[in-house]
Each structure stands twice: as structure tokens, then as C-alpha cells.
Design a protein around this motif. Structure first.
Motif, PDB file in Angstrom:
ATOM      1  N   ALA A 171      29.078  19.541  15.936  1.00  4.92           N
ATOM      2  CA  ALA A 171      28.505  20.655  15.183  1.00  4.92           C
ATOM      3  C   ALA A 171      30.028  22.125  14.781  1.00  4.92           C
ATOM      4  O   ALA A 171      30.807  22.340  15.625  1.00  4.92           O
ATOM      5  N   LEU A 172      29.800  21.669  13.474  1.00  2.00           N
ATOM      6  CA  LEU A 172      31.142  22.818  13.490  1.00  2.00           C
ATOM      7  C   LEU A 172      30.851  24.198  12.210  1.00  2.00           C
ATOM      8  O   LEU A 172      29.965  24.042  11.425  1.00  2.00           O
ATOM      9  N   ASP A 173      31.759  24.981  12.411  1.00  4.72           N
ATOM     10  CA  ASP A 173      31.408  26.799  11.306  1.00  4.72           C
ATOM     11  C   ASP A 173      32.818  26.080   9.967  1.00  4.72           C
ATOM     12  O   ASP A 173      33.779  25.169  10.209  1.00  4.72           O
ATOM     13  N   MET A 174      31.625  25.841   8.386  1.00  5.15           N
ATOM     14  CA  MET A 174      32.388  25.938   7.489  1.00  5.15           C
ATOM     15  C   MET A 174      33.571  27.037   7.111  1.00  5.15           C
ATOM     16  O   MET A 174      32.070  27.354   6.224  1.00  5.15           O
ATOM     17  N   VAL A 175      34.353  27.307   6.351  1.00  5.67           N
ATOM     18  CA  VAL A 175      34.865  28.676   5.895  1.00  5.67           C
ATOM     19  C   VAL A 175      35.497  28.270   4.936  1.00  5.67           C
ATOM     20  O   VAL A 175      36.286  27.663   4.584  1.00  5.67           O
ATOM     21  N   PHE A 176      34.665  28.997   3.628  1.00  9.16           N
ATOM     22  CA  PHE A 176      35.463  28.269   2.313  1.00  9.16           C
ATOM     23  C   PHE A 176      36.401  29.737   1.509  1.00  9.16           C
ATOM     24  O   PHE A 176      35.886  31.098   2.140  1.00  9.16           O
ATOM     25  N   VAL A 177      37.462  29.298   1.493  1.00 11.92           N
ATOM     26  CA  VAL A 177      38.488  29.820   0.942  1.00 11.92           C
ATOM     27  C   VAL A 177      39.142  30.513   0.414  1.00 11.92           C
ATOM     28  O   VAL A 177      39.562  29.257  -0.699  1.00 11.92           O
TER      29      VAL A 177
ATOM     30  N   ARG B  83      32.597  32.431   1.819  1.00 10.40           N
ATOM     31  CA  ARG B  83      31.409  31.722   2.190  1.00 10.40           C
ATOM     32  C   ARG B  83      31.459  31.131   3.401  1.00 10.40           C
ATOM     33  O   ARG B  83      32.544  30.689   3.471  1.00 10.40           O
ATOM     34  N   ILE B  84      30.627  31.358   4.728  1.00  8.40           N
ATOM     35  CA  ILE B  84      30.290  30.591   5.576  1.00  8.40           C
ATOM     36  C   ILE B  84      29.227  29.871   5.828  1.00  8.40           C
ATOM     37  O   ILE B  84      28.341  30.350   5.729  1.00  8.40           O
TER      38      ILE B  84
ATOM     39  N   SER C  67      28.053  23.222  -0.162  1.00  8.02           N
ATOM     40  CA  SER C  67      28.991  23.739  -1.284  1.00  8.02           C
ATOM     41  C   SER C  67      29.677  24.757  -0.695  1.00  8.02           C
ATOM     42  O   SER C  67      28.885  25.805  -0.707  1.00  8.02           O
ATOM     43  N   SER C  68      30.467  24.896  -1.226  1.00  8.59           N
ATOM     44  CA  SER C  68      31.514  26.101  -1.511  1.00  8.59           C
ATOM     45  C   SER C  68      30.557  26.960  -2.696  1.00  8.59           C
ATOM     46  O   SER C  68      30.487  28.553  -2.273  1.00  8.59           O
TER      47      SER C  68
ATOM     48  N   PRO D 235      34.812  28.362  -6.895  1.00  8.56           N
ATOM     49  CA  PRO D 235      35.798  27.740  -6.502  1.00  8.56           C
ATOM     50  C   PRO D 235      36.830  28.541  -5.288  1.00  8.56           C
ATOM     51  O   PRO D 235      36.325  30.192  -5.198  1.00  8.56           O
ATOM     52  N   VAL D 236      36.982  27.170  -4.893  1.00  9.92           N
ATOM     53  CA  VAL D 236      37.726  27.618  -3.482  1.00  9.92           C
ATOM     54  C   VAL D 236      39.252  27.340  -3.333  1.00  9.92           C
ATOM     55  O   VAL D 236      39.267  25.176  -4.235  1.00  9.92           O
ATOM     56  N   ARG D 237      40.313  27.420  -2.848  1.00 11.76           N
ATOM     57  CA  ARG D 237      41.397  27.099  -2.703  1.00 11.76           C
ATOM     58  C   ARG D 237      40.993  25.939  -1.003  1.00 11.76           C
ATOM     59  O   ARG D 237      41.993  25.188  -1.158  1.00 11.76           O
ATOM     60  N   ALA D 238      40.616  26.512  -0.587  1.00  6.17           N
ATOM     61  CA  ALA D 238      40.812  25.385   1.292  1.00  6.17           C
ATOM     62  C   ALA D 238      39.647  25.750   1.959  1.00  6.17           C
ATOM     63  O   ALA D 238      38.306  26.294   1.400  1.00  6.17           O
ATOM     64  N   VAL D 239      39.041  24.498   2.729  1.00  7.15           N
ATOM     65  CA  VAL D 239      38.195  25.095   3.724  1.00  7.15           C
ATOM     66  C   VAL D 239      38.644  24.912   4.926  1.00  7.15           C
ATOM     67  O   VAL D 239      39.225  24.257   5.370  1.00  7.15           O
ATOM     68  N   LEU D 240      38.166  25.715   5.807  1.00  7.36           N
ATOM     69  CA  LEU D 240      38.417  26.125   7.853  1.00  7.36           C
ATOM     70  C   LEU D 240      37.544  25.791   8.093  1.00  7.36           C
ATOM     71  O   LEU D 240      36.501  25.518   7.926  1.00  7.36           O
ATOM     72  N   GLU D 241      37.419  24.613   8.624  1.00  7.61           N
ATOM     73  CA  GLU D 241      36.248  24.268   9.424  1.00  7.61           C
ATOM     74  C   GLU D 241      37.291  24.003  11.289  1.00  7.61           C
ATOM     75  O   GLU D 241      38.251  23.957  11.517  1.00  7.61           O
ATOM     76  N   ILE D 242      35.928  25.408  12.391  1.00 10.06           N
ATOM     77  CA  ILE D 242      35.861  25.741  13.142  1.00 10.06           C
ATOM     78  C   ILE D 242      35.430  24.877  14.333  1.00 10.06           C
ATOM     79  O   ILE D 242      33.524  24.599  13.217  1.00 10.06           O
TER      80      ILE D 242
END
Length: 155
Positions: free
Chosen positions: A89-95, A103-104, A117-118, A121-128
Motif C-alpha cells: 500500500a502506498l500514499d501518493m502525494v501530488f506536488v 493532493r494526497i 489522478s492528480s 497539473p503537477v510536476r511530481a508524485v511522491l510515493e511513500i
């Protein structure tokens, strides 16, 4: 006269040192600056090429504490992610491009084919790791520091 085994042993040591150096090379510092002043440091793998982004965290069975993957799209776009072949399972952080969390999506379901979906518009996504965003209190409006956004953890 050198024995073949000794020479092979040195090659193995050099090879292992190279592997260790490459592991350090992919682990880049990323800081999450929360609105209340808390700062959380993570070591992230950068997924900057189409191949890296396509594979992402697929097939991995675990994600260490305070680690993750940062997907850099190189430009602003509506990002679409999924969890195909992702076993954790992941948290997706849209940046966005300035490092602001827009958005998370918390605890994305492993192996799901649903599109995430974000929405903006975003530049990146952080997955933790799933649950990590809630554990540290990460919210929309918080900031990430990383060279992708023109900042570093030490500035």
C-alpha cells in the motif's frame, strides 16, 4: 604467483563497493515541511526517465521507513498513476512545480488497476509507505524540498 581466486575476490570487493556507491547515488534527500513547522526527512529514489516512471515501485515487497520514490515528470501535467504489480500500500502525494502538495491519496490499494489522478497539473508524485502521510500529518498546502523543485533539505 597470484591465485585466480584471490584476483576474483578483489574484483568482487570492487564490484560490491560500486554497488554500494550506486545505492547511495539513488538515495536523495527530500524534506517535507509541514504547516506547523515540523520537518520530516526522507531518502527517495528519483524516477525521472519514462522507464523509471513506468516501473516505479512495482514488484517490491517492502518500503523502508522514511523512504520513497519521487516521480519527476519534468513539466506540469495531470498525472495518472496506478498500482498494477505493486504489492505494498502506498500514499501518493501530488506536488506542483514549486513543491506544494496539491493532493494526497492515502493507502492506495495494492495491485489495483484503478487510475489515480492528480486532478490538477503537477510536476511530481511522491510515493511513500501507506499510512505514512497520516502518521506525520502531511496535508495539502505543505511543501517538499528537493532539487526537482529548486530546493534542498539543507536550504
Amino acid at each position: 604467483m597470484r591465485r585466480h581466486g584471490a584476483r576474483s575476490g578483489w574484483r568482487a570487493i570492487v564490484l560490491l563497493a560500486g554497488v554500494a556507491a550506486s545505492l547511495d547515488a539513488w538515495a536523495e534527500a527530500l524534506c517535507l515541511d509541514l504547516e506547523g513547522g515540523a520537518i520530516h526527512r526522507y531518502e527517495v529514489e528519483l524516477a525521472a526517465t519514462p522507464s523509471d516512471r513506468s516501473r516505479g515501485l512495482m514488484f517490491r515487497r517492502e518500503l523502508g521507513p522514511r523512504t520513497g520514490m519521487l516521480f519527476d515528470f519534468g513539466r506540469d501535467e495531470i498525472a495518472s498513476m496506478w498500482m498494477k504489480n505493486t504489492f505494498i500500500a502506498l500514499d501518493m502525494v501530488f506536488v506542483d512545480r514549486s513543491g506544494v502538495v496539491r493532493r494526497i491519496v492515502r493507502n492506495a490499494r495494492p495491485r489495483s488497476l484503478d487510475t489515480i489522478s492528480s486532478r490538477v497539473p503537477v510536476r511530481a508524485v511522491l510515493e511513500i509507505a501507506g499510512g505514512e502521510a497520516e502518521r506525520i500529518g502531511l496535508a495539502a498546502g505543505d511543501r517538499l524540498r528537493h532539487p526537482v523543485f529548486g530546493t534542498r533539505c539543507d536550504n
